[in-house]
Design a protein around this motif. Sequence first.
Motif, PDB file in Angstrom:
ATOM      1  N   ILE A  27     -46.292  16.418  24.352  1.00 36.09           N
ATOM      2  CA  ILE A  27     -45.288  17.096  23.537  1.00 36.09           C
ATOM      3  C   ILE A  27     -45.555  18.586  23.597  1.00 36.09           C
ATOM      4  CG2 ILE A  27     -44.322  17.397  21.223  1.00 36.09           C
ATOM      5  CD1 ILE A  27     -45.089  14.510  20.612  1.00 36.09           C
ATOM      6  N   SER A  29     -45.185  22.537  22.686  1.00 32.31           N
ATOM      7  CA  SER A  29     -44.942  23.469  21.583  1.00 32.31           C
ATOM      8  C   SER A  29     -44.962  22.797  20.214  1.00 32.31           C
ATOM      9  CB  SER A  29     -43.601  24.194  21.804  1.00 32.31           C
ATOM     10  OG  SER A  29     -43.439  25.255  20.882  1.00 32.31           O
ATOM     11  N   ILE A  30     -46.075  22.115  19.902  1.00 30.78           N
ATOM     12  CA  ILE A  30     -46.218  21.456  18.599  1.00 30.78           C
ATOM     13  C   ILE A  30     -46.450  22.488  17.512  1.00 30.78           C
ATOM     14  CG2 ILE A  30     -47.667  19.924  17.233  1.00 30.78           C
ATOM     15  CD1 ILE A  30     -48.144  18.285  19.768  1.00 30.78           C
ATOM     16  N   THR A  31     -45.705  22.370  16.411  1.00 29.41           N
ATOM     17  CA  THR A  31     -45.886  23.273  15.278  1.00 29.41           C
ATOM     18  C   THR A  31     -46.593  22.593  14.111  1.00 29.41           C
ATOM     19  OG1 THR A  31     -43.679  22.744  14.441  1.00 29.41           O
ATOM     20  CG2 THR A  31     -43.872  24.642  15.906  1.00 29.41           C
ATOM     21  N   ARG A  33     -48.299  18.617  12.613  1.00 26.78           N
ATOM     22  CA  ARG A  33     -48.603  17.188  12.663  1.00 26.78           C
ATOM     23  C   ARG A  33     -48.731  16.728  11.223  1.00 26.78           C
ATOM     24  NH1 ARG A  33     -51.331  19.843  16.626  1.00 26.78           N
ATOM     25  NH2 ARG A  33     -51.342  18.932  18.738  1.00 26.78           N
ATOM     26  N   THR A  52     -50.138  23.709  13.159  1.00 25.93           N
ATOM     27  CA  THR A  52     -50.942  24.247  14.256  1.00 25.93           C
ATOM     28  C   THR A  52     -51.365  25.670  13.894  1.00 25.93           C
ATOM     29  OG1 THR A  52     -49.729  22.914  15.868  1.00 25.93           O
ATOM     30  CG2 THR A  52     -50.955  24.808  16.713  1.00 25.93           C
ATOM     31  N   ARG A  97     -43.960  17.608  14.830  1.00 23.93           N
ATOM     32  CA  ARG A  97     -42.825  18.530  14.913  1.00 23.93           C
ATOM     33  C   ARG A  97     -43.104  19.557  16.003  1.00 23.93           C
ATOM     34  NH1 ARG A  97     -40.521  20.626   9.419  1.00 23.93           N
ATOM     35  NH2 ARG A  97     -39.741  18.481   9.581  1.00 23.93           N
ATOM     36  N   SER A  98     -42.157  19.681  16.905  1.00 28.00           N
ATOM     37  CA  SER A  98     -42.270  20.723  17.922  1.00 28.00           C
ATOM     38  C   SER A  98     -41.213  21.778  17.653  1.00 28.00           C
ATOM     39  CB  SER A  98     -42.099  20.128  19.318  1.00 28.00           C
ATOM     40  OG  SER A  98     -40.724  19.844  19.569  1.00 28.00           O
ATOM     41  N   SER A  99     -41.180  22.768  18.488  1.00 26.70           N
ATOM     42  CA  SER A  99     -40.165  23.823  18.336  1.00 26.70           C
ATOM     43  C   SER A  99     -38.757  23.301  18.592  1.00 26.70           C
ATOM     44  CB  SER A  99     -40.471  24.966  19.302  1.00 26.70           C
ATOM     45  OG  SER A  99     -41.721  25.548  18.996  1.00 26.70           O
ATOM     46  N   TYR A 100     -38.649  22.067  19.117  1.00 22.32           N
ATOM     47  CA  TYR A 100     -37.365  21.560  19.561  1.00 22.32           C
ATOM     48  C   TYR A 100     -36.870  20.367  18.758  1.00 22.32           C
ATOM     49  CZ  TYR A 100     -38.956  24.427  23.386  1.00 22.32           C
ATOM     50  OH  TYR A 100     -39.447  25.473  24.129  1.00 22.32           O
TER      51      TYR A 100
END
Length: 114
Positions: A27, A29-31, A33, A52, A97-100
């Motif tokens: 995954i 660009s994880i922001t 968890r 992160t 959660r990623s940037s997308y």
Amino acid sequence: VQLQACGGGLVQPGGSLRLSCAPSGFIFSITNRGWYRQAPGKQREPVAVLPTGGDTNYADSVKGRFTISRDSAKNTVYLQMNSLKPDDTGVYYCNIRSSYRDYWGQGTLVTVSS
């Protein structure tokens, strides 16, 4: 990419469980968890979120009892739950959660009962 969560079960009050969650692939660009839970008849709520590069956030009801952590080598996020109470009963979902977009695990049931 799917999130594979495990570790739920039936435990007596005061007991402990450790949940784990790992993505099936990479995954980008994880922001965040985190772990969320949904108790019977209630909405899903955040339990512990690990940003992160940021400070961990815990729900007031679990502070001092639950610990979220990650193992970068295994690409796994954990939720250590101690001193469990009947009110902790619910389906626990891991979230990345990623940037997308958000990724959600399938949910693992935790039942705290004597």
